[in-house]
Design a protein around this motif. Structure first.
Motif, PDB file in Angstrom:
ATOM      1  N   VAL A 213       0.761  -1.210  -0.007  1.00 28.87           N
ATOM      2  CA  VAL A 213      -0.089   0.111   0.018  1.00 28.87           C
ATOM      3  C   VAL A 213       0.880   1.209  -0.019  1.00 28.87           C
ATOM      4  O   VAL A 213       2.018   1.385   0.853  1.00 28.87           O
ATOM      5  CB  VAL A 213      -0.835  -0.045   1.222  1.00 28.87           C
TER       6      VAL A 213
ATOM      7  N   LYS B  99       1.030   5.119   0.477  1.00 33.80           N
ATOM      8  CA  LYS B  99       0.379   6.275   1.145  1.00 33.80           C
ATOM      9  C   LYS B  99       0.858   7.541   0.661  1.00 33.80           C
ATOM     10  O   LYS B  99       2.173   7.785   0.744  1.00 33.80           O
ATOM     11  CB  LYS B  99       0.120   6.156   2.410  1.00 33.80           C
TER      12      LYS B  99
ATOM     13  N   HIS C  48      -1.425  10.608  -0.734  1.00 32.88           N
ATOM     14  CA  HIS C  48      -2.211  11.591  -0.964  1.00 32.88           C
ATOM     15  C   HIS C  48      -3.355  11.473  -0.253  1.00 32.88           C
ATOM     16  O   HIS C  48      -3.566  10.662   0.776  1.00 32.88           O
ATOM     17  CB  HIS C  48      -2.992  10.681  -2.466  1.00 32.88           C
ATOM     18  N   PHE C  49      -4.280  12.599   0.017  1.00 38.87           N
ATOM     19  CA  PHE C  49      -5.220  12.809   1.094  1.00 38.87           C
ATOM     20  C   PHE C  49      -6.590  13.117   0.298  1.00 38.87           C
ATOM     21  O   PHE C  49      -7.153  13.677   1.128  1.00 38.87           O
ATOM     22  CB  PHE C  49      -4.777  13.823   1.936  1.00 38.87           C
TER      23      PHE C  49
ATOM     24  N   ARG D 262       8.472   6.458  -2.153  1.00 40.37           N
ATOM     25  CA  ARG D 262       8.178   7.977  -2.905  1.00 40.37           C
ATOM     26  C   ARG D 262       9.227   8.780  -2.965  1.00 40.37           C
ATOM     27  O   ARG D 262      10.128   9.159  -2.157  1.00 40.37           O
ATOM     28  CB  ARG D 262       7.081   8.399  -1.858  1.00 40.37           C
TER      29      ARG D 262
ATOM     30  N   HIS E 165      -8.517  -2.513  -2.410  1.00 34.70           N
ATOM     31  CA  HIS E 165      -9.161  -1.083  -2.351  1.00 34.70           C
ATOM     32  C   HIS E 165     -10.406  -0.972  -1.645  1.00 34.70           C
ATOM     33  O   HIS E 165     -11.292  -2.034  -2.004  1.00 34.70           O
ATOM     34  CB  HIS E 165      -9.127  -0.440  -3.788  1.00 34.70           C
TER      35      HIS E 165
ATOM     36  N   CYS F 123      -5.102   2.934  -8.518  1.00 33.56           N
ATOM     37  CA  CYS F 123      -5.450   3.909  -7.873  1.00 33.56           C
ATOM     38  C   CYS F 123      -6.756   4.102  -7.553  1.00 33.56           C
ATOM     39  O   CYS F 123      -7.642   3.537  -8.209  1.00 33.56           O
ATOM     40  CB  CYS F 123      -4.678   5.276  -8.472  1.00 33.56           C
TER      41      CYS F 123
ATOM     42  N   ASP G  81     -10.032   5.772  -2.615  1.00 36.61           N
ATOM     43  CA  ASP G  81      -9.810   5.581  -1.160  1.00 36.61           C
ATOM     44  C   ASP G  81      -8.311   6.345  -0.829  1.00 36.61           C
ATOM     45  O   ASP G  81      -7.882   6.282   0.262  1.00 36.61           O
ATOM     46  CB  ASP G  81      -9.611   4.020  -0.665  1.00 36.61           C
ATOM     47  N   HIS G  82      -7.905   7.254  -1.511  1.00 35.11           N
ATOM     48  CA  HIS G  82      -6.762   7.989  -1.537  1.00 35.11           C
ATOM     49  C   HIS G  82      -5.546   7.124  -1.492  1.00 35.11           C
ATOM     50  O   HIS G  82      -4.365   7.726  -1.391  1.00 35.11           O
ATOM     51  CB  HIS G  82      -6.763   8.688  -0.245  1.00 35.11           C
ATOM     52  N   LEU G  83      -5.670   5.853  -2.151  1.00 35.21           N
ATOM     53  CA  LEU G  83      -4.371   4.978  -1.800  1.00 35.21           C
ATOM     54  C   LEU G  83      -3.993   4.648  -3.243  1.00 35.21           C
ATOM     55  O   LEU G  83      -4.796   4.612  -4.076  1.00 35.21           O
ATOM     56  CB  LEU G  83      -4.803   3.689  -1.019  1.00 35.21           C
TER      57      LEU G  83
END
Length: 447
Positions: A37, A39, A41-42, A75, A396, A414, A417-419
């Motif tokens: 996963v 992470k 993004h929000f 990232r 997701h 993508c 769910d922002h993930l």
């Protein structure tokens, strides 16, 4: 949320998948048995774009563009500058006399365009105070130009200088799926324009042909090969076109309802709402054409002009993105949060009649479910095959917007769910970890 990441979902009542599509825990043809996963993004992540063999960029409603290493899941960069959601993103190769460097162009609801260096996260160029929000971007490598589209069409040179502005008539709003380029011709929704570049570097666009055969709004366009392109409409019309003469080569009407006499090739299986007939996405490998039609999938052979296979209910909700992994393997993702792998297989032989003996009176397991309404349509379409579910990637908790495949390196998805999820071949990853451990033991002189 945890149940989704671990591979399980709560029952969805009447929307729960039919038993035929519940593949279960054992998925021998699904290599994506490990997930990571990602992470950062929000808000909703809507776009993925491949930068090179080991990097991709993600963007969405939070205005961020994140650069990822798909081998490690690390990232690498955060591109910050847009104040509102990203509405389009594409790669752009900045060329000099000796080098070619991959860059990114982004568009946002804040009415700006930006050129980014994904290596440094620097914003190289910015265009602001646009008349409207840009909804699609198209790079014309051959002409060293690029196009932005929304309520107006703009043509830019490689130095981000505006060369042409053309208002879109009849309030047509361009989207990424209905702007394409064939040679020097721009196909804008249903109108073909000739793009002319003069010796003094001025650019002109003139209308040369209208695709009037569609009865409803064109939702998707795709170039199949050098001589063909395809278009799909909101009403389920799929048309194959000659990209030189602009004439129709084949017309299919995918209505998913009971058969009626027609002069066109039609697939009709049980009435659905008009929105469920819409062609949302097209993909191709040059031989096969794959259409996402409502919650179903439709495979067409552009060489033989025949329907290869289809499945009316491939997902519980609308299919948003598809790809052809090979001539026999298909992948799709949906608003229902799933990513599914399919294999085009020959249909099973017809069952024995009930009078064939004791066992002819009974059916067991899935075989009884698969001999339902779908198999009755085989007589209508010769040589029809079936789309068999071979993998169900559950991770997701929101609609999966799209995915990109890095082949043996993995798959990136993508979602709302922002993930992002990085899917890996479990066997390959296990071998790599064993090899790394072996090398470490060698370096340390054993245990």
């Amino acid at each position: 949320m945890l149940r989704w990441i671990l591979g399980g979902r709560e029952a969805q009542g009447s929307l729960e998948k039919s038993p035929v599509l519940c593949i279960g825990e054992e998925q021998p043809k699904n290599c994506f048995t490990e997930l990571q996963v990602l992470k950062g993004h929000f808000d909703i992540v809507r776009f993925l774009v491949q930068i090179d063999d080991f990097r991709c960029a993600s963007a969405g409603d939070d205005g961020l563009v994140l650069i990822w290493n798909i081998e490690t899941g690390e990232r690498l960069q955060e591109l910050r500058g847009h104040s509102q959601q990203i509405t389009a993103i594409t790669t752009f190769v900045c060329r000099s006399d000796v080098t070619a460097h991959p860059s990114l162009i982004t568009a946002s609801s804040d009415r700006t365009l930006s050129l980014w260096d994904p290596d440094t996260a620097n914003r190289i160029q910015t265009i602001s105070d646009l008349q409207s929000s840009v909804k699609c971007l198209l790079v014309l490598e051959r002409l060293s130009l690029w196009v932005s589209g929304g309520e107006e069409l703009c043509v830019w040179n490689k130095d981000f200088q505006l060369r042409l502005t053309k208002p879109m008539c009849n309030n047509v709003l361009l989207q990424q799926t209905n702007l394409k380029c064939f040679d020097l011709n721009l196909l804008i929704v249903a109108v073909i324009h000739r793009l002319t570049l003069s010796t003094d570097s001025s650019v002109s666009v003139s209308e040369i042909h209208r695709l009037s055969e569609h009865q409803d709004q064109i939702r998707a366009l795709i170039s199949v090969n050098d001589g063909l392109f395809a278009s799909g409409s909101h009403a389920g019309e799929l048309i194959l076109w000659d990209s030189i003469s602009w004439t129709t080569q084949a017309t299919m009407h995918i209505l998913w309802e009971e058969s009626q006499a027609s002069t066109q090739t039609e697939i009709r299986l049980g009435a659905q709402k008009p929105s469920e007939m819409s062609i949302q996405h097209l993909s191709t490998n040059g031989k096969l054409l794959l259409a996402a039609v409502g919650s179903g999938l439709y495979v067409y052979n552009v060489v033989s002009r025949t329907v290869v296979a289809y499945r009316k209910a491939a997902h519980d909700s609308n299919v948003l993105h598809t790809t052809l992994l090979s001539d026999s393997e298909v992948m799709s993702c949906s608003e229902d949060g799933s990513v599914r792998m399919w294999e085009i297989q020959d249909l099973p032989l017809p069952a024995e009649p009930a009078s064939a003996g004791f066992f002819g009176m009974w059916t067991f397991g899935r075989s009884s479910k698969q001999s339902g309404p779908q198999s009755k349509k085989v007589v209508d379409i010769p040589n029809l095959r079936t789309l068999e579910l071979t993998g169900d990637l559950i991770g997701h908790s929101g609609a999966v917007q799209m995915f990109i495949s890095f082949k043996e390196k993995g798959l990136v998805t993508c979602s709302t769910d922002h993930l992002l999820i990085l899917w890996k071949n479990g066997d390959t990853q296990s071998r790599l970890r064993s090899l790394a451990l072996f090398h470490k033991l060698e370096e340390n002189g054993g245990l």
